[in-house]
Design a protein around this motif. Sequence first.
Motif, mmCIF file in Angstrom:
data_model
loop_
_atom_site.group_PDB
_atom_site.id
_atom_site.type_symbol
_atom_site.label_atom_id
_atom_site.label_comp_id
_atom_site.label_asym_id
_atom_site.label_seq_id
_atom_site.Cartn_x
_atom_site.Cartn_y
_atom_site.Cartn_z
ATOM 1 N N LYS A 10 0.734 -1.308 -0.086
ATOM 2 C CA LYS A 10 -0.183 0.095 -0.129
ATOM 3 C C LYS A 10 0.784 1.152 0.004
ATOM 4 O O LYS A 10 0.724 2.385 -0.864
ATOM 5 N N GLN A 11 1.918 1.324 0.775
ATOM 6 C CA GLN A 11 2.915 2.378 0.793
ATOM 7 C C GLN A 11 3.524 2.419 -0.405
ATOM 8 O O GLN A 11 3.729 3.820 -1.066
ATOM 9 N N LYS A 12 3.922 1.531 -0.991
ATOM 10 C CA LYS A 12 4.548 1.546 -2.374
ATOM 11 C C LYS A 12 3.567 2.355 -3.600
ATOM 12 O O LYS A 12 4.122 2.980 -4.426
ATOM 13 N N GLU A 13 2.264 1.903 -3.484
ATOM 14 C CA GLU A 13 1.272 2.502 -4.392
ATOM 15 C C GLU A 13 0.974 3.843 -4.072
ATOM 16 O O GLU A 13 0.917 4.660 -5.091
ATOM 17 N N ILE A 14 1.276 4.425 -3.028
ATOM 18 C CA ILE A 14 1.047 5.924 -2.588
ATOM 19 C C ILE A 14 2.132 6.562 -3.266
ATOM 20 O O ILE A 14 1.823 7.591 -3.793
ATOM 21 N N LEU A 15 3.327 6.006 -3.187
ATOM 22 C CA LEU A 15 4.432 6.937 -3.734
ATOM 23 C C LEU A 15 4.265 6.728 -5.196
ATOM 24 O O LEU A 15 4.658 7.875 -5.711
ATOM 25 N N MET A 16 3.948 5.629 -5.606
ATOM 26 C CA MET A 16 4.088 5.640 -7.064
ATOM 27 C C MET A 16 2.808 6.497 -7.729
ATOM 28 O O MET A 16 2.857 7.256 -8.744
ATOM 29 N N GLU A 17 1.596 6.621 -6.936
ATOM 30 C CA GLU A 17 0.674 7.541 -7.177
ATOM 31 C C GLU A 17 1.001 9.059 -7.250
ATOM 32 O O GLU A 17 0.707 9.829 -8.100
ATOM 33 N N PRO A 22 9.546 4.090 -5.361
ATOM 34 C CA PRO A 22 9.442 3.523 -3.984
ATOM 35 C C PRO A 22 10.734 2.781 -3.772
ATOM 36 O O PRO A 22 10.797 2.377 -2.172
ATOM 37 N N ARG A 23 11.394 2.547 -4.507
ATOM 38 C CA ARG A 23 12.905 1.680 -3.968
ATOM 39 C C ARG A 23 13.695 2.825 -3.817
ATOM 40 O O ARG A 23 14.596 2.470 -2.943
ATOM 41 N N GLU A 24 13.282 4.032 -3.610
ATOM 42 C CA GLU A 24 14.357 5.319 -3.021
ATOM 43 C C GLU A 24 13.857 5.477 -1.704
ATOM 44 O O GLU A 24 14.563 6.497 -1.133
ATOM 45 N N TYR A 25 12.787 5.184 -1.075
ATOM 46 C CA TYR A 25 12.209 5.431 -0.077
ATOM 47 C C TYR A 25 12.023 4.504 1.108
ATOM 48 O O TYR A 25 11.849 3.328 0.667
ATOM 49 N N LEU A 26 12.388 4.926 2.507
ATOM 50 C CA LEU A 26 11.902 4.050 3.682
ATOM 51 C C LEU A 26 10.873 4.586 4.332
ATOM 52 O O LEU A 26 10.874 5.871 4.505
ATOM 53 N N LEU A 27 10.071 3.879 5.062
ATOM 54 C CA LEU A 27 9.292 4.551 6.016
ATOM 55 C C LEU A 27 9.792 4.806 7.425
ATOM 56 O O LEU A 27 10.160 3.878 8.078
ATOM 57 N N GLU A 28 9.654 6.138 7.751
ATOM 58 C CA GLU A 28 10.188 6.505 9.133
ATOM 59 C C GLU A 28 8.843 6.527 10.290
ATOM 60 O O GLU A 28 9.033 5.957 11.240
ATOM 61 N N ARG A 29 7.637 6.773 9.912
ATOM 62 C CA ARG A 29 6.549 6.886 10.779
ATOM 63 C C ARG A 29 4.998 6.563 9.971
ATOM 64 O O ARG A 29 5.109 7.246 8.886
#
Length: 53
Positions: A10-17, A22-29
């Motif tokens: 779901k988080q990857k989909e939000i970034l792609m939208e 998404p390969r360049e990001y990590l979740l902090e919070r």
Amino acid sequence: MKKLKKLTRKQKEILMENELDPREYLLERQDDKNSIYTFVHRETKEKLELSYK
């Protein structure tokens, strides 16, 4: 710095939208109260906040 986590589907989909890789990001919070994800760029450590539904 907090421990950064891998992204869920779901988080990857939000970034792609938002036309981000998404390969360049990590979740902090994840703030469920305000429906906001805080991501951190892997290399630049730049923070990015995106809302979700």
